[in-house]
Design a protein around this motif. Structure first.
Motif, mmCIF file in Angstrom:
data_model
loop_
_atom_site.group_PDB
_atom_site.id
_atom_site.type_symbol
_atom_site.label_atom_id
_atom_site.label_comp_id
_atom_site.label_asym_id
_atom_site.label_seq_id
_atom_site.Cartn_x
_atom_site.Cartn_y
_atom_site.Cartn_z
ATOM 1 N N GLN A 1 22.362 -57.101 35.524
ATOM 2 C CA GLN A 1 21.940 -56.746 34.168
ATOM 3 C C GLN A 1 20.437 -56.524 34.035
ATOM 4 O O GLN A 1 19.962 -56.024 33.016
ATOM 5 N N SER B 1 30.397 -49.086 39.182
ATOM 6 C CA SER B 1 31.045 -49.732 38.046
ATOM 7 C C SER B 1 31.466 -51.157 38.376
ATOM 8 O O SER B 1 31.399 -52.056 37.529
ATOM 9 N N LYS C 1 29.978 -50.805 32.561
ATOM 10 C CA LYS C 1 29.596 -49.548 31.899
ATOM 11 C C LYS C 1 28.298 -49.676 31.119
ATOM 12 O O LYS C 1 28.023 -48.897 30.209
ATOM 13 N N HIS C 2 27.467 -50.640 31.498
ATOM 14 C CA HIS C 2 26.314 -50.964 30.666
ATOM 15 C C HIS C 2 24.987 -50.403 31.171
ATOM 16 O O HIS C 2 23.989 -50.469 30.456
ATOM 17 N N THR C 3 24.925 -49.864 32.388
ATOM 18 C CA THR C 3 23.654 -49.419 32.944
ATOM 19 C C THR C 3 23.598 -47.891 33.003
ATOM 20 O O THR C 3 24.449 -47.262 33.627
ATOM 21 N N ASP D 1 27.764 -45.786 32.097
ATOM 22 C CA ASP D 1 26.982 -45.217 31.009
ATOM 23 C C ASP D 1 26.276 -43.957 31.521
ATOM 24 O O ASP D 1 25.102 -43.978 31.874
#
Length: 408
Positions: free
Chosen positions: A292, A316, A321-323, A373
């Protein structure tokens, strides 16, 4: 364990030869892909697309300087000279002290020289061969010519590992400084455009054949992608031991804090998502970071089915799906031995400017790709302290680099 910083960067890319030009092309969405009518002479070659650089050897290079350099080595040496100028190290004593080396690669040497030897084998004729033909052809032509031109007396690492040549060069240069073997390393990679490189991927049905619409391809991660486009270029990063850089008051672009490399060990051309995931985790472990903390990922993103799917599924698995993620190859084509350094350069500059480019031509993400993302259609403003740059090569050779924002 020494800290490693980047104090100079320079190169040649299909979308510009300095950051200002590259940034302008990325902002406008204009790619460097063009038609290659000179390839029409090759029967059976399906693609007619490539990505060229605007390159002329500077006038101060003498005939003697150039006699052992084909175009690929010329790109490498001139990039390195410009990077040393950028780092204010061009005439520094450290270059000839034994504490400065080179870690550099390309997929192959100069293909013109290779053709001269081919003429010998095919026609039993040595016409065209001279004492420098092999020097131009050999896989380590670029690092050797860099070392000789600048009088480097430190380590010479030849990282001829296809699409990870440059990222491996950066990683091995980083380790040479980190473990106290060198103070400065010229690290990166290069490639010159040749129809033979396109033919390699043509035989694998992996090249784009959108020959009449070069601006619409390649399309990494897109469900309508039809393959990659070959490009050319070169890029050199001046890596320097932190204390050495601070003592001389160097300008610092970023700190290189993580490197991971491994191999699939199973197939020459079929990538493995499992070992791709592992190399990403190795890089994070080396940097001492959690997933993160990475604010952006520069993807390998070739626009081939198997490559895109394996890479995004691996990414992934680590990041979810956050970066944010995007692929520079959508603008430059696949520059092979140069891509890892060009992509690191652009990612570092984007981190410094708090703006990250989208993947060109990405409209609808392939359902088989990992849930990520994806930056698409428009660039994104964001601020992060860490970026990751990943590259993967034939033979299942995987690399991952992590750079940290430099706050003076």
């Amino acid at each position: 364990m020494n800290r490693v910083v980047v104090t100079g960067i320079a190169g040649f890319s299909p979308i510009g030869n300095n950051w200002e030009a590259i940034f302008g092309r990325l902002k406008s969405g204009e790619t460097g892909i063009v038609q290659m009518p000179e390839w029409d002479i090759y029967e059976g070659l399906n693609t007619r697309l490539g990505a060229k650089v605007d390159f002329t050897v500077p006038a101060h290079y003498s005939r003697k300087d150039l006699r052992s350099m084909g175009r690929v080595a010329q790109l490498a040496v001139v990039s390195s000279e410009n990077a040393l100028i950028d780092a204010d190290l061009l005439n520094a004593d450290v270059l000839t002290s034994g504490q400065a080396g080179v870690s550099y690669g390309s997929s192959a040497g100069d293909t013109g020289a290779i053709a001269d030897f081919g003429n010998m084998l095919l026609h039993n004729n040595c016409d065209g061969l001279n004492a420098n033909t092999y020097i131009k052809m050999m896989s380590h032509t670029s690092p050797v010519n860099i070392g000789i031109y600048f009088g480097l007396k430190g380590r010479v690492y030849t990282t001829s590992s296809a699409c990870t040549s440059a990222s491996m060069g950066i990683g091995q240069g980083y380790e040479a400084i980190k473990f106290g073997q060198q103070k400065v390393m010229l690290a990166g990679g290069c490639e010159h455009l040749c129809a033979t490189e396109a033919a390699v991927f043509d035989t694998l049905y992996a090249t784009s054949t959108k020959n009449d619409s070069p601006g619409q391809t390649p399309r990494p991660f897109d469900k309508d992608r039809d393959g990659l486009v070959i490009g050319e270029g070169a890029c050199t990063l001046v890596l320097e031991e932190y204390e050495h850089a601070i003592q001389r008051g160097a300008n610092i672009y970023a700190e290189l804090v993580g490197f991971g490399t491994n191999s699939d060990g199973q197939h020459i051309t079929q990538p493995s998502a499992k070992t791709m995931e592992q190399v990403i985790r190795l890089s994070l472990e080396d940097a001492g970071l959690a997933p993160q903390q990475i604010g952006y990922i520069s993807a390998h993103g070739t626009a081939t089915d198997r490559g895109d799917i394996a890479e995004t599924q691996a990414t992934s698995a680590v990041f979810g799906k956050h970066t944010p993620i995007s692929s520079l190859k959508s603008y430059t084509g696949h520059t092979l031995g140069a891509c890892g350094a060009l992509e690191a350069w652009v990612a570092i500059e984007m981190m410094r400017n708090n703006w990250f480019h989208p993947t060109a031509n990405l409209e609808s993400v392939d359902d088989s790709c990992g849930e990520l993302d994806y930056i698409k259609q428009q660039g994104r403003e964001l601020e992060t302290d860490y970026i990751m740059s990943n590259n993967f090569a034939f033979g299942g050779i995987n690399t991952s680099l992590i750079f940290k924002r430099w706050n003076a």
